[in-house]
Write a protein that holds these residues in place. Structure first.
Motif, PDB file in Angstrom:
ATOM      1  N   VAL A 125      95.484 104.490  15.450  1.00 24.90           N
ATOM      2  CA  VAL A 125      95.957 103.390  16.808  1.00 24.90           C
ATOM      3  C   VAL A 125      96.321 102.602  16.924  1.00 24.90           C
ATOM      4  O   VAL A 125      97.225 102.274  17.188  1.00 24.90           O
ATOM      5  CB  VAL A 125      94.695 103.319  17.662  1.00 24.90           C
ATOM      6  N   GLN A 126      95.887 101.133  15.986  1.00 29.50           N
ATOM      7  CA  GLN A 126      96.828 100.105  15.509  1.00 29.50           C
ATOM      8  C   GLN A 126      98.112 100.259  15.453  1.00 29.50           C
ATOM      9  O   GLN A 126      98.979  99.238  15.495  1.00 29.50           O
ATOM     10  CB  GLN A 126      95.832  99.193  15.240  1.00 29.50           C
ATOM     11  N   MET A 129     100.397 100.869  18.262  1.00 33.04           N
ATOM     12  CA  MET A 129     100.342 100.456  19.198  1.00 33.04           C
ATOM     13  C   MET A 129     101.220  98.795  18.847  1.00 33.04           C
ATOM     14  O   MET A 129     102.009  98.972  19.705  1.00 33.04           O
ATOM     15  CB  MET A 129      98.678  99.096  19.145  1.00 33.04           C
ATOM     16  N   ARG A 137     101.617  96.483  25.471  1.00 29.85           N
ATOM     17  CA  ARG A 137     100.765  96.128  24.588  1.00 29.85           C
ATOM     18  C   ARG A 137     100.099  94.916  25.092  1.00 29.85           C
ATOM     19  O   ARG A 137      98.911  95.777  25.358  1.00 29.85           O
ATOM     20  CB  ARG A 137     101.341  95.801  23.217  1.00 29.85           C
ATOM     21  N   ILE A 141      96.258  95.778  25.936  1.00 36.78           N
ATOM     22  CA  ILE A 141      94.884  94.300  25.497  1.00 36.78           C
ATOM     23  C   ILE A 141      94.156  94.305  26.537  1.00 36.78           C
ATOM     24  O   ILE A 141      93.590  94.000  27.034  1.00 36.78           O
ATOM     25  CB  ILE A 141      95.825  93.365  25.132  1.00 36.78           C
ATOM     26  N   ARG A 143      94.046  95.577  29.775  1.00 34.26           N
ATOM     27  CA  ARG A 143      93.427  96.833  30.484  1.00 34.26           C
ATOM     28  C   ARG A 143      92.460  96.705  29.405  1.00 34.26           C
ATOM     29  O   ARG A 143      91.094  96.796  29.951  1.00 34.26           O
ATOM     30  CB  ARG A 143      93.942  97.672  30.970  1.00 34.26           C
ATOM     31  N   GLU A 144      92.232  97.343  28.479  1.00 35.72           N
ATOM     32  CA  GLU A 144      91.512  97.872  27.864  1.00 35.72           C
ATOM     33  C   GLU A 144      90.089  97.248  26.390  1.00 35.72           C
ATOM     34  O   GLU A 144      89.538  97.287  26.592  1.00 35.72           O
ATOM     35  CB  GLU A 144      91.424  99.457  26.792  1.00 35.72           C
ATOM     36  N   MET A 165     101.310  99.506  36.603  1.00 36.10           N
ATOM     37  CA  MET A 165     100.897 100.872  36.197  1.00 36.10           C
ATOM     38  C   MET A 165     102.522 102.231  34.980  1.00 36.10           C
ATOM     39  O   MET A 165     102.108 102.630  34.190  1.00 36.10           O
ATOM     40  CB  MET A 165     101.216 101.374  37.127  1.00 36.10           C
ATOM     41  N   ILE A 168     100.902 100.449  31.399  1.00 34.17           N
ATOM     42  CA  ILE A 168     100.295 101.273  30.644  1.00 34.17           C
ATOM     43  C   ILE A 168     100.322 102.637  30.950  1.00 34.17           C
ATOM     44  O   ILE A 168     100.605 103.131  29.887  1.00 34.17           O
ATOM     45  CB  ILE A 168      99.178 101.231  32.298  1.00 34.17           C
ATOM     46  N   HIS A 169     101.342 103.025  31.571  1.00 32.40           N
ATOM     47  CA  HIS A 169     101.303 104.722  32.032  1.00 32.40           C
ATOM     48  C   HIS A 169     102.260 105.236  30.226  1.00 32.40           C
ATOM     49  O   HIS A 169     101.943 106.052  30.163  1.00 32.40           O
ATOM     50  CB  HIS A 169     101.798 105.166  33.114  1.00 32.40           C
ATOM     51  N   ARG A 172     100.772 104.190  26.824  1.00 33.27           N
ATOM     52  CA  ARG A 172     100.117 105.704  26.596  1.00 33.27           C
ATOM     53  C   ARG A 172     100.787 106.612  26.400  1.00 33.27           C
ATOM     54  O   ARG A 172     100.009 107.565  25.625  1.00 33.27           O
ATOM     55  CB  ARG A 172      98.452 105.721  28.015  1.00 33.27           C
ATOM     56  N   LEU A 175     101.802 106.316  22.968  1.00 33.66           N
ATOM     57  CA  LEU A 175     100.569 106.958  21.573  1.00 33.66           C
ATOM     58  C   LEU A 175     100.453 108.326  21.504  1.00 33.66           C
ATOM     59  O   LEU A 175      99.784 108.715  20.544  1.00 33.66           O
ATOM     60  CB  LEU A 175      99.489 105.734  22.122  1.00 33.66           C
ATOM     61  N   ARG A 176     100.167 108.935  23.291  1.00 26.40           N
ATOM     62  CA  ARG A 176      99.871 110.734  22.553  1.00 26.40           C
ATOM     63  C   ARG A 176     100.604 110.642  22.095  1.00 26.40           C
ATOM     64  O   ARG A 176     101.014 111.922  21.099  1.00 26.40           O
ATOM     65  CB  ARG A 176     100.224 110.588  23.802  1.00 26.40           C
ATOM     66  N   LEU A 179     100.663 109.984  17.970  1.00 18.88           N
ATOM     67  CA  LEU A 179      99.316 110.490  17.729  1.00 18.88           C
ATOM     68  C   LEU A 179      99.098 112.486  18.363  1.00 18.88           C
ATOM     69  O   LEU A 179      98.077 112.519  17.819  1.00 18.88           O
ATOM     70  CB  LEU A 179      97.666 109.502  17.856  1.00 18.88           C
ATOM     71  N   GLY A 185      97.394 118.165  24.120  1.00 20.31           N
ATOM     72  CA  GLY A 185      97.401 118.185  25.253  1.00 20.31           C
ATOM     73  C   GLY A 185      98.650 118.186  26.106  1.00 20.31           C
ATOM     74  O   GLY A 185      99.428 117.870  25.160  1.00 20.31           O
TER      75      GLY A 185
END
Lengths: 185, 170
Positions: A125-126, A129, A137, A141, A143-144, A165, A168-169, A172, A175-176, A179, A185
């Protein structure tokens, strides 16, 4: 802004180092979390915390109270951390780290059920990122790690709610994609 | 992924972050009941958040900070005022004029203004008469002034001196 905080800032603006110490006691953990979230190295994060509070002491006269104090401090911390990582030529904000890996992208990674698998997943994950843009990023940071609301993030990053938004959207989403072998999904 | 999933894509982030309105929350929860893919995606977002937060919180737990404050205090006492270079750097960091969203549109506007106003400034004014070239010729009998204009027109002015007999008092 709370009256006690306002008084502390006022005293600090007049050069009161005890006031700065009290501000340090209130905020050093938050500053450290953001710094560590960016650089992921203990020594570097501590250097950033030190620089932030020294800079704060010297520049606090410029704080006019138009935004909240923590917004001002978070913004300073983010800028300092990003600047630090650029100067140190860390690979945190450059793409090559992910692409340079010799292992194939579609390697099957265990879901984080065991502790070792969890550590492995954290590293993946790191690294994922690190491929995001600085803005994406930074938004993630805040947000999470800090749990700021979208509105607060917009204030810190000086952008609109829609931009937050979006960052962030798409952060993510990226990242999906990177990974995706672990998660269908 | 179903068609509904694409339209709810951004909402799912908002839902995960607790930023949805009541109506949006109900829409997402209704969709989630029937969509395993989005349920899985939500779970994945949670795993990523955990994987990102845990190392940071673990690092924080191990850290002690009093010694860091002493270091900051020493630094401030040794150099209470920022240097000129630090002031300039700080100005560059905080001034709004160097933010891209300010200087880029400002540059475009200034360039357009220059392009719009420069032609009239340099345009020749047709009502303005060009300066004439003057030649003055002296002779024994007459003096002549000749004006030559750029358009080729020539004006000649003869200058006559008064005779001595006419000018002497009676």
């Amino acid at each position: 802004m709370k009256p006690e905080e306002s008084e502390l800032i006022s005293r600090c603006q007049q050069g009161d180092q005890e006031a700065l110490k009290e501000i340090f006691n209130l905020y050093h953990q938050k500053v450290y979390r953001i710094a560590y979230g960016v650089v992921r190295q203990r020594e570097d994060a501590l250097d950033i915390v030190q620089e932030v509070f020294i800079k704060l002491y010297r520049s606090i006269k410029n704080f006019k109270g138009k935004s909240s104090f923590y917004t001002y401090l978070y913004r300073m911390t983010l800028n300092q951390a990003i600047d630090y990582s650029r100067k140190a030529k860390k690979s945190l904000f450059s793409r090559p780290t992910w692409e340079k890996e010799s292992e194939p992208v579609d390697e099957e990674i265990q879901r984080p059920d065991s502790q070792a698998a969890q550590k492995q997943f954290e590293e993946r994950v790191q690294k994922a990122m690190e491929t995001l843009s600085e803005d994406q990023r930074a938004a993630l940071i805040l947000r999470e790690i800090e749990g700021l609301s979208y509105h607060e993030i917009a204030e810190v990053m000086e952008c609109s709610l829609g931009t937050v938004m979006s960052r962030i959207h798409y952060g993510r989403k990226r990242l999906r994609e990177l990974l995706k072998e672990e998660w269908k999904g | 992924m179903r068609k509904d999933c694409s339209s709810l894509s951004t909402l799912l982030d908002k839902y995960f972050d607790g930023e949805t309105s009541q109506r949006e929350q109900e829409a997402v929860e209704t969709h989630l009941k029937e969509c395993p893919a989005c349920q899985e995606r939500l779970k994945f977002m949670s795993e990523i958040e955990g994987a990102f937060r845990r190392p940071v919180l673990e690092a924080l737990e191990k850290e002690t900070f009093p010694w860091l404050w002493e270091k900051i205090e020493r630094e401030i006492r040794s150099k209470p005022r920022e240097t000129l270079w630090e002031s300039i750097k700080r100005w560059f960091e905080i001034t709004p004029f160097l933010k891209k969203r300010i200087w880029i549109p400002a540059t475009v506007v200034v360039t357009l203004l220059i392009l719009l106003i420069s032609p009239p400034l340099f345009k020749k004014n047709s009502s303005h008469l060009p300066l004439p070239v003057v030649k003055y010729i002296e002779s024994k009998t007459n003096n002549v002034m000749i004006y030559e204009l750029e358009n080729g027109k020539v004006t000649v002015i003869w200058l006559f001196e008064e005779s001595e007999a006419e000018s002497s008092p009676s």
